[in-house]
Design a protein around this motif. Structure first.
Motif, PDB file in Angstrom:
ATOM      1  N   THR A 165      -3.647  -6.969   6.616  1.00 17.03           N
ATOM      2  CA  THR A 165      -3.057  -8.287   6.901  1.00 17.03           C
ATOM      3  C   THR A 165      -1.746  -8.493   6.150  1.00 17.03           C
ATOM      4  O   THR A 165      -1.728  -8.526   4.918  1.00 17.03           O
ATOM      5  CB  THR A 165      -4.051  -9.404   6.501  1.00 17.03           C
ATOM      6  N   GLY A 166      -0.678  -8.634   6.895  1.00 19.54           N
ATOM      7  CA  GLY A 166       0.619  -8.912   6.275  1.00 19.54           C
ATOM      8  C   GLY A 166       0.660 -10.309   5.697  1.00 19.54           C
ATOM      9  O   GLY A 166       0.028 -11.235   6.226  1.00 19.54           O
ATOM     10  N   ARG A 167       1.417 -10.439   4.608  1.00 16.23           N
ATOM     11  CA  ARG A 167       1.457 -11.729   3.907  1.00 16.23           C
ATOM     12  C   ARG A 167       2.386 -12.741   4.585  1.00 16.23           C
ATOM     13  O   ARG A 167       3.253 -12.377   5.354  1.00 16.23           O
ATOM     14  CB  ARG A 167       1.915 -11.510   2.455  1.00 16.23           C
ATOM     15  N   ASN A 168       2.177 -14.012   4.224  1.00 13.16           N
ATOM     16  CA  ASN A 168       2.986 -15.103   4.755  1.00 13.16           C
ATOM     17  C   ASN A 168       4.095 -15.415   3.751  1.00 13.16           C
ATOM     18  O   ASN A 168       3.833 -15.916   2.657  1.00 13.16           O
ATOM     19  CB  ASN A 168       2.091 -16.333   4.981  1.00 13.16           C
ATOM     20  N   MET A 169       5.326 -15.105   4.124  1.00  7.82           N
ATOM     21  CA  MET A 169       6.453 -15.271   3.194  1.00  7.82           C
ATOM     22  C   MET A 169       6.709 -16.736   2.863  1.00  7.82           C
ATOM     23  O   MET A 169       7.067 -17.072   1.730  1.00  7.82           O
ATOM     24  CB  MET A 169       7.713 -14.634   3.793  1.00  7.82           C
ATOM     25  N   ASP A 170       6.534 -17.614   3.863  1.00  9.77           N
ATOM     26  CA  ASP A 170       6.735 -19.046   3.606  1.00  9.77           C
ATOM     27  C   ASP A 170       5.779 -19.538   2.513  1.00  9.77           C
ATOM     28  O   ASP A 170       6.129 -20.395   1.706  1.00  9.77           O
ATOM     29  CB  ASP A 170       6.489 -19.865   4.884  1.00  9.77           C
ATOM     30  N   GLU A 171       4.568 -19.000   2.501  1.00 10.74           N
ATOM     31  CA  GLU A 171       3.596 -19.429   1.507  1.00 10.74           C
ATOM     32  C   GLU A 171       4.039 -19.017   0.099  1.00 10.74           C
ATOM     33  O   GLU A 171       3.811 -19.741  -0.881  1.00 10.74           O
ATOM     34  CB  GLU A 171       2.207 -18.859   1.824  1.00 10.74           C
ATOM     35  N   ILE A 172       4.673 -17.859   0.002  1.00 13.42           N
ATOM     36  CA  ILE A 172       5.126 -17.412  -1.318  1.00 13.42           C
ATOM     37  C   ILE A 172       6.223 -18.343  -1.838  1.00 13.42           C
ATOM     38  O   ILE A 172       6.208 -18.748  -3.003  1.00 13.42           O
ATOM     39  CB  ILE A 172       5.584 -15.943  -1.241  1.00 13.42           C
ATOM     40  N   VAL A 173       7.148 -18.708  -0.973  1.00  9.21           N
ATOM     41  CA  VAL A 173       8.206 -19.649  -1.385  1.00  9.21           C
ATOM     42  C   VAL A 173       7.592 -21.000  -1.720  1.00  9.21           C
ATOM     43  O   VAL A 173       7.941 -21.636  -2.716  1.00  9.21           O
ATOM     44  CB  VAL A 173       9.274 -19.787  -0.270  1.00  9.21           C
ATOM     45  N   PRO A 223       0.797  -1.233   0.000  1.00 14.10           N
ATOM     46  CA  PRO A 223       0.000   0.000   0.000  1.00 14.10           C
ATOM     47  C   PRO A 223       0.825   1.276   0.000  1.00 14.10           C
ATOM     48  O   PRO A 223       0.539   2.187  -0.782  1.00 14.10           O
ATOM     49  CB  PRO A 223      -0.850  -0.131   1.265  1.00 14.10           C
ATOM     50  N   ALA A 224       1.812   1.385   0.860  1.00 11.17           N
ATOM     51  CA  ALA A 224       2.539   2.654   0.940  1.00 11.17           C
ATOM     52  C   ALA A 224       3.852   2.495   1.689  1.00 11.17           C
ATOM     53  O   ALA A 224       3.971   1.651   2.592  1.00 11.17           O
ATOM     54  CB  ALA A 224       1.686   3.708   1.646  1.00 11.17           C
ATOM     55  N   ASP A 225       4.821   3.327   1.298  1.00 10.74           N
ATOM     56  CA  ASP A 225       6.102   3.368   2.002  1.00 10.74           C
ATOM     57  C   ASP A 225       5.906   3.945   3.411  1.00 10.74           C
ATOM     58  O   ASP A 225       4.936   4.663   3.661  1.00 10.74           O
ATOM     59  CB  ASP A 225       7.090   4.268   1.241  1.00 10.74           C
ATOM     60  N   PHE A 226       6.830   3.669   4.253  1.00 12.18           N
ATOM     61  CA  PHE A 226       6.834   4.222   5.619  1.00 12.18           C
ATOM     62  C   PHE A 226       5.545   3.902   6.381  1.00 12.18           C
ATOM     63  O   PHE A 226       5.014   4.736   7.108  1.00 12.18           O
ATOM     64  CB  PHE A 226       7.054   5.746   5.596  1.00 12.18           C
ATOM     65  N   THR A 227       5.012   2.702   6.164  1.00 11.87           N
ATOM     66  CA  THR A 227       3.844   2.263   6.929  1.00 11.87           C
ATOM     67  C   THR A 227       4.212   0.955   7.630  1.00 11.87           C
ATOM     68  O   THR A 227       5.098   0.219   7.164  1.00 11.87           O
ATOM     69  CB  THR A 227       2.606   2.055   6.026  1.00 11.87           C
ATOM     70  N   PRO A 228       3.560   0.662   8.762  1.00  6.67           N
ATOM     71  CA  PRO A 228       4.078  -0.413   9.622  1.00  6.67           C
ATOM     72  C   PRO A 228       3.988  -1.819   9.039  1.00  6.67           C
ATOM     73  O   PRO A 228       4.974  -2.569   9.053  1.00  6.67           O
ATOM     74  CB  PRO A 228       3.234  -0.273  10.898  1.00  6.67           C
ATOM     75  N   VAL A 229       2.805  -2.196   8.540  1.00  3.87           N
ATOM     76  CA  VAL A 229       2.671  -3.571   8.032  1.00  3.87           C
ATOM     77  C   VAL A 229       3.604  -3.769   6.835  1.00  3.87           C
ATOM     78  O   VAL A 229       4.282  -4.799   6.704  1.00  3.87           O
ATOM     79  CB  VAL A 229       1.206  -3.889   7.655  1.00  3.87           C
ATOM     80  N   CYS A 230       3.659  -2.764   5.959  1.00  6.25           N
ATOM     81  CA  CYS A 230       4.512  -2.859   4.773  1.00  6.25           C
ATOM     82  C   CYS A 230       5.984  -2.998   5.157  1.00  6.25           C
ATOM     83  O   CYS A 230       6.740  -3.712   4.501  1.00  6.25           O
ATOM     84  CB  CYS A 230       4.319  -1.634   3.877  1.00  6.25           C
ATOM     85  N   THR A 231       6.369  -2.311   6.221  1.00  6.46           N
ATOM     86  CA  THR A 231       7.766  -2.408   6.652  1.00  6.46           C
ATOM     87  C   THR A 231       8.078  -3.835   7.108  1.00  6.46           C
ATOM     88  O   THR A 231       9.120  -4.398   6.742  1.00  6.46           O
ATOM     89  CB  THR A 231       8.045  -1.393   7.774  1.00  6.46           C
ATOM     90  N   THR A 232       7.146  -4.434   7.861  1.00  6.60           N
ATOM     91  CA  THR A 232       7.393  -5.823   8.291  1.00  6.60           C
ATOM     92  C   THR A 232       7.425  -6.744   7.079  1.00  6.60           C
ATOM     93  O   THR A 232       8.198  -7.707   7.036  1.00  6.60           O
ATOM     94  CB  THR A 232       6.319  -6.315   9.277  1.00  6.60           C
ATOM     95  N   GLU A 233       6.597  -6.439   6.078  1.00  8.33           N
ATOM     96  CA  GLU A 233       6.592  -7.278   4.875  1.00  8.33           C
ATOM     97  C   GLU A 233       7.900  -7.131   4.098  1.00  8.33           C
ATOM     98  O   GLU A 233       8.434  -8.118   3.577  1.00  8.33           O
ATOM     99  CB  GLU A 233       5.417  -6.906   3.979  1.00  8.33           C
ATOM    100  N   PHE A 234       8.405  -5.913   3.989  1.00  9.12           N
ATOM    101  CA  PHE A 234       9.654  -5.727   3.246  1.00  9.12           C
ATOM    102  C   PHE A 234      10.795  -6.480   3.914  1.00  9.12           C
ATOM    103  O   PHE A 234      11.634  -7.070   3.238  1.00  9.12           O
ATOM    104  CB  PHE A 234       9.971  -4.230   3.095  1.00  9.12           C
ATOM    105  N   ILE A 235      10.800  -6.450   5.244  1.00 11.49           N
ATOM    106  CA  ILE A 235      11.822  -7.225   5.960  1.00 11.49           C
ATOM    107  C   ILE A 235      11.610  -8.713   5.660  1.00 11.49           C
ATOM    108  O   ILE A 235      12.557  -9.462   5.435  1.00 11.49           O
ATOM    109  CB  ILE A 235      11.742  -6.925   7.469  1.00 11.49           C
ATOM    110  N   GLY A 236      10.357  -9.125   5.603  1.00 12.19           N
ATOM    111  CA  GLY A 236      10.035 -10.518   5.256  1.00 12.19           C
ATOM    112  C   GLY A 236      10.458 -10.875   3.845  1.00 12.19           C
ATOM    113  O   GLY A 236      11.048 -11.940   3.608  1.00 12.19           O
TER     114      GLY A 236
END
Lengths: 69, 227
Positions: B153-161, B48-61
């Motif tokens: 809702t943040g995504r599940n990285m394991d599911e993407i792999v 959705p947007a830079d500098f937002t909390p869920v997105c930041t956790t997703e980028f780290i993911g």
């Protein structure tokens, strides 16, 4: 621009790609020599060709002014 | 005098099994085209947007699964409706604050061209931000899978792999994968598509020849890839 800065100078990846093109090389050759991902090489080659710093013949590229294809 | 109202342009979702919509876009690693990724698998995702909390956790993911995806000949490409300068500032901030380097490019889709082409915009959720979408595109540029998550809702990285693994295993072995499949688990062999083949699947001869297969019935038979 990934290979060229706004002032026309080469970025580090641009210099690395140009160095890899002293002799005719394919996209894959350049990726192997520079360690850059293939998509970045393809994107960078487009910039370098547009700037007349690289020429293309078929699947090979070479720095302009380096040995001819 | 009559006026003609401009009809809203229908924006559908891209379709699985068809060529993924082409694009040329500015990213944090230069201008890229979809065709630059040919020969590799590609996971294109929006946030959705830079500098937002869920997105930041997703980028780290996403950074956390980057190496696993590389090992699967899969590139990662992010996107949001933000400027490239915002992206640059954000990925630098993430590295500064968390120590996580963001190794993949991020599309600055200010004109929403890519987001629109891929159906990433859900006006019911947000009129300005892309939803949390994932598109898996194969080396031939065909769209193979899509996942859509809401803003909250943040995504599940394991599911993407796991999804990439499943697609690659299915392609390589002409099989399907069951629910909750993981690499190493049994896979599903193609279902018979005629009565004759269904009869064969339940025959003594087939059972003898396929020792180690796990058959529930003619339409559901699993095997290990080593078999």
């Amino acid at each position: 621009m990934a290979c060229l800065n706004a002032d026309g100078t080469l970025s580090a990846s641009g210099r690395a790609m140009l160095a890899a093109l002293e002799r005719p090389a394919t996209e894959e050759d350049v990726a192997s020599v520079t360690g850059l991902a293939l998509f970045r090489v393809r994107s960078g080659l487009r910039e370098l060709v547009a700037a007349d710093l690289v020429s293309q013949q078929g699947e090979r590229f070479v720095a302009t002014g380096a040995q001819s294809l | 005098m009559t006026t003609v109202e401009e009809a809203p342009v229908a924006r559908g979702l891209p379709r699985l099994g068809e060529p993924a919509p082409d694009f040329e876009a500015v990213t944090t690693q230069g201008t890229v085209r979809l065709s630059d990724f040919r020969g590799s698998w590609l996971v294109l995702f929006s946030h959705p947007a830079d500098f937002t909390p869920v997105c930041t956790t997703e980028f780290i993911g996403f950074a956390g699964i980057y190496q696993k995806l590389q090992e699967r000949h899969t590139e990662l490409l992010g996107l949001s409706v933000d400027s490239v300068y915002s992206h640059i500032a954000w990925v630098r901030n993430i590295e500064d604050k968390t120590g996580t380097h963001i190794p993949f490019p991020v599309i600055a889709d200010l004109d929403k061209k890519v987001a629109t082409a891929y159906g990433m915009l859900m006006p019911g959720e947000s009129k300005t931000e892309a939803s949390r979408c994932v598109f898996v595109i194969d080396p031939e540029g065909v769209l193979r899978a899509m996942i859509y998550y809401p803003l909250s809702t943040g995504r599940n990285m394991d599911e993407i792999v796991r999804l990439v693994d499943a697609l690659q295993v299915s392609d390589a072995n002409k099989v399907a994968t069951p629910a909750n499949w993981r690499p190493g688990d049994k896979v599903i062999i193609p279902t018979p598509n005629t009565v004759e083949l269904a009869e064969e699947r339940t025959s003594e001869d087939f059972i003898k020849k396929t020792e180690g297969y796990e058959s529930v019935d003619w339409y559901l038979t699993k095997k290990s890839l080593e078999v």
